[in-house]
Enzyme design. Structure first.
Site, mmCIF file in Angstrom:
data_model
loop_
_atom_site.group_PDB
_atom_site.id
_atom_site.type_symbol
_atom_site.label_atom_id
_atom_site.label_comp_id
_atom_site.label_asym_id
_atom_site.label_seq_id
_atom_site.Cartn_x
_atom_site.Cartn_y
_atom_site.Cartn_z
ATOM 1 N N TRP A 104 0.828 -1.215 0.000
ATOM 2 C CA TRP A 104 0.000 0.000 0.000
ATOM 3 C C TRP A 104 0.851 1.248 0.000
ATOM 4 C CZ3 TRP A 104 -4.231 -0.818 -2.154
ATOM 5 C CH2 TRP A 104 -4.961 -1.993 -1.932
ATOM 6 N N ASP A 174 -2.254 6.745 5.965
ATOM 7 C CA ASP A 174 -3.217 5.774 5.453
ATOM 8 C C ASP A 174 -3.443 4.773 6.584
ATOM 9 O OD1 ASP A 174 -4.649 3.739 4.342
ATOM 10 O OD2 ASP A 174 -3.237 3.297 2.724
ATOM 11 N N LYS A 198 -12.315 -2.390 6.173
ATOM 12 C CA LYS A 198 -11.536 -3.230 7.068
ATOM 13 C C LYS A 198 -12.152 -3.181 8.465
ATOM 14 C CE LYS A 198 -8.774 -3.457 3.474
ATOM 15 N NZ LYS A 198 -8.091 -2.364 2.787
HETATM 16 C C1 LIG Z 1 -7.436 -1.899 1.548
HETATM 17 C C2 LIG Z 1 -6.399 -0.851 1.647
HETATM 18 C C3 LIG Z 1 -6.288 0.181 0.683
HETATM 19 C C4 LIG Z 1 -7.162 0.251 -0.529
HETATM 20 O O1 LIG Z 1 -8.443 0.564 -0.180
HETATM 21 P P1 LIG Z 1 -9.595 0.774 -1.284
HETATM 22 O O2 LIG Z 1 -10.718 1.244 -0.460
HETATM 23 O O3 LIG Z 1 -9.808 -0.538 -1.942
HETATM 24 O O4 LIG Z 1 -9.108 1.806 -2.251
HETATM 25 C C5 LIG Z 1 -5.313 1.142 0.886
HETATM 26 N N1 LIG Z 1 -4.497 1.103 1.951
HETATM 27 C C6 LIG Z 1 -4.572 0.134 2.876
HETATM 28 C C7 LIG Z 1 -3.629 0.137 4.037
HETATM 29 C C8 LIG Z 1 -5.533 -0.869 2.759
HETATM 30 O O5 LIG Z 1 -5.618 -1.840 3.681
#
Ligand SMILES: *Cc1c(COP(=O)(O)O)cnc(C)c1O
Length: 364
Positions: A104, A174, A198
């Site tokens: 990511w 993030d 998540k």
């Molecule tokens: C799942 C995830 C993403 C991507 O998320 P989307 O909503 O599918 O764009 C980005 N960063 C992390 C850390 C993630 O776990």
């Protein structure tokens, strides 16, 4: 009802059962409206109440200071990779610092580079993204437009134990896969974003916590949907917001407040859950080989390998037959992964830990 299994999927993933039950009970008729939440307008008074409650709950859970706004955006965490860089890097003449701690982090850097210069302050690629850097392994630059990190790498299973210190440089995070998993000091951050699927709600909404001074930096003439200032001014309803996802987010925050008792309690439970699985790994004499180094282990995504692909396939197959699903690692890295977000129960983790020991006895 068919029996629910333990879902160790990485996202979309398991949601708290009481939340699903309340949503089910209210699905045809949201109390006080005579309509389903799937049918009501985002201008409906009841929706506004839900929206305000969700923000109030999140402010309580994370102890968010008053000079921060909470936004509900769309496009997932992936669109935040773009928005952060368009709003705060493009045209500034500065570069942005990024930690590359895994898949990511890599994806965030790739998008940011389209908007301006990026300095990768630390890159974990050489060690196959199995750890978080120590404080003396990377260099801060006071001229960065911002410093970006991924608090939990969902695919590799490595997690920052505390945030990097950015000094006066805006810290951007993030937090998609460990959002609300533990208390954090929001005042250290300029912007936190998290895709919902998540720990927060079904896919389709992204939560953004942004400090007021960052809103003041947003340049003119960005596309409206990509402009944090407009989104904040319009209270996340410039266009039709994802009403159902925000409703679900409100239920999840209520569950965290009323049934779990806040994020300190959630953190203690999450540590207990993670310890069950890491103990099974550590006590296996190498049969289960953990991917993350012990000081970087994630309490949300537990990753490991087994002596052969065949054993890994057999493990996943037998686990499924025993009511535990989605245990294969991400297709990009292989191995095994158990995602144990807030909604996964201690019982689920205990069942998996017992199964790991039993599987090893039979096949080790
Ligand atoms: C799942 C995830 C993403 C991507 O998320 P989307 O909503 O599918 O764009 C980005 N960063 C992390 C850390 C993630 O776990």
């Amino acid at each position: 009802m068919e029996n629910r299994i333990f879902n160790f999927g990485a996202g979309p993933c398991t949601l708290p059962l009481p939340v699903l039950q309340q949503a089910q009970a209210e699905l045809l008729c949201l109390p006080g409206t005579g309509m389903s939440v799937l049918e009501i307008s985002h201008r409906n008074k009841k929706y506004i109440e839900i929206y305000e409650s969700a923000i109030r709950n999140l402010r309580t859970l994370l102890n968010i200071p008053s000079n921060y706004q909470v936004l509900f955006l769309q496009g997932g965490a992936t669109l935040q990779f773009t928005m952060v860089a368009q709003n705060f890097l493009r045209g500034t003449g500065k570069s942005a610092g990024y930690f590359n701690t895994g898949s990511w982090g890599t994806a965030a850097i790739k998008e940011a580079k389209k908007e301006g210069p990026v300095v990768t302050v630390w890159n974990g690629k050489e060690s196959n993204f199995n750890r978080i850097p120590k404080a003396n392994e990377w260099q801060m630059d006071e001229n960065f437009a911002y410093l970006h990190f991924t608090s939990n790498e969902t695919i590799g299973g490595v997690e920052w134990q505390t945030e990097p210190s950015a000094g006066d440089v805006p810290l951007v995070c993030d937090s998609s896969s460990d959002f609300m998993a533990r208390p954090i000091d929001v005042s250290k951050y300029a912007l936190i974003y998290a895709g919902a699927q998540k720990n927060a709600a079904p896919a389709g909404v992204t939560i953004v916590i942004i400090r007021d001074d960052m809103l003041a930096k947003v340049p003119e003439n960005l596309p409206v949907m990509l402009d944090y200032k407009i989104q904040a001014d319009k209270e996340s309803a410039y266009n039709t917001p994802p009403v159902f996802q925000i409703y679900m987010f409100n239920l999840v925050t209520q569950w965290l407040l009323n049934e779990i008792g806040g994020l300190s309690n959630m953190y203690a439970i999450n540590q207990q859950k993670a310890n069950l699985l890491y103990s099974a790994i550590d006590q296996s004499g190498g049969f289960y080989e953990g991917h993350a180094t012990s000081d970087s282990r994630s309490i949300m995504n537990v990753t490991w390998r087994m002596p052969s692909e065949e054993l890994q396939d057999l493990f996943a197959k037998e686990a499924k037959a025993n009511g535990m699903a989605e245990l294969k690692g991400h297709r990009s890295v292989g191995g095994m992964r158990a995602s144990i977000y807030n909604a996964m129960t201690v019982a689920g983790c205990q069942t998996l830990a017992d199964f790991m020991r039993d599987f090893q006895r039979r096949h080790g």
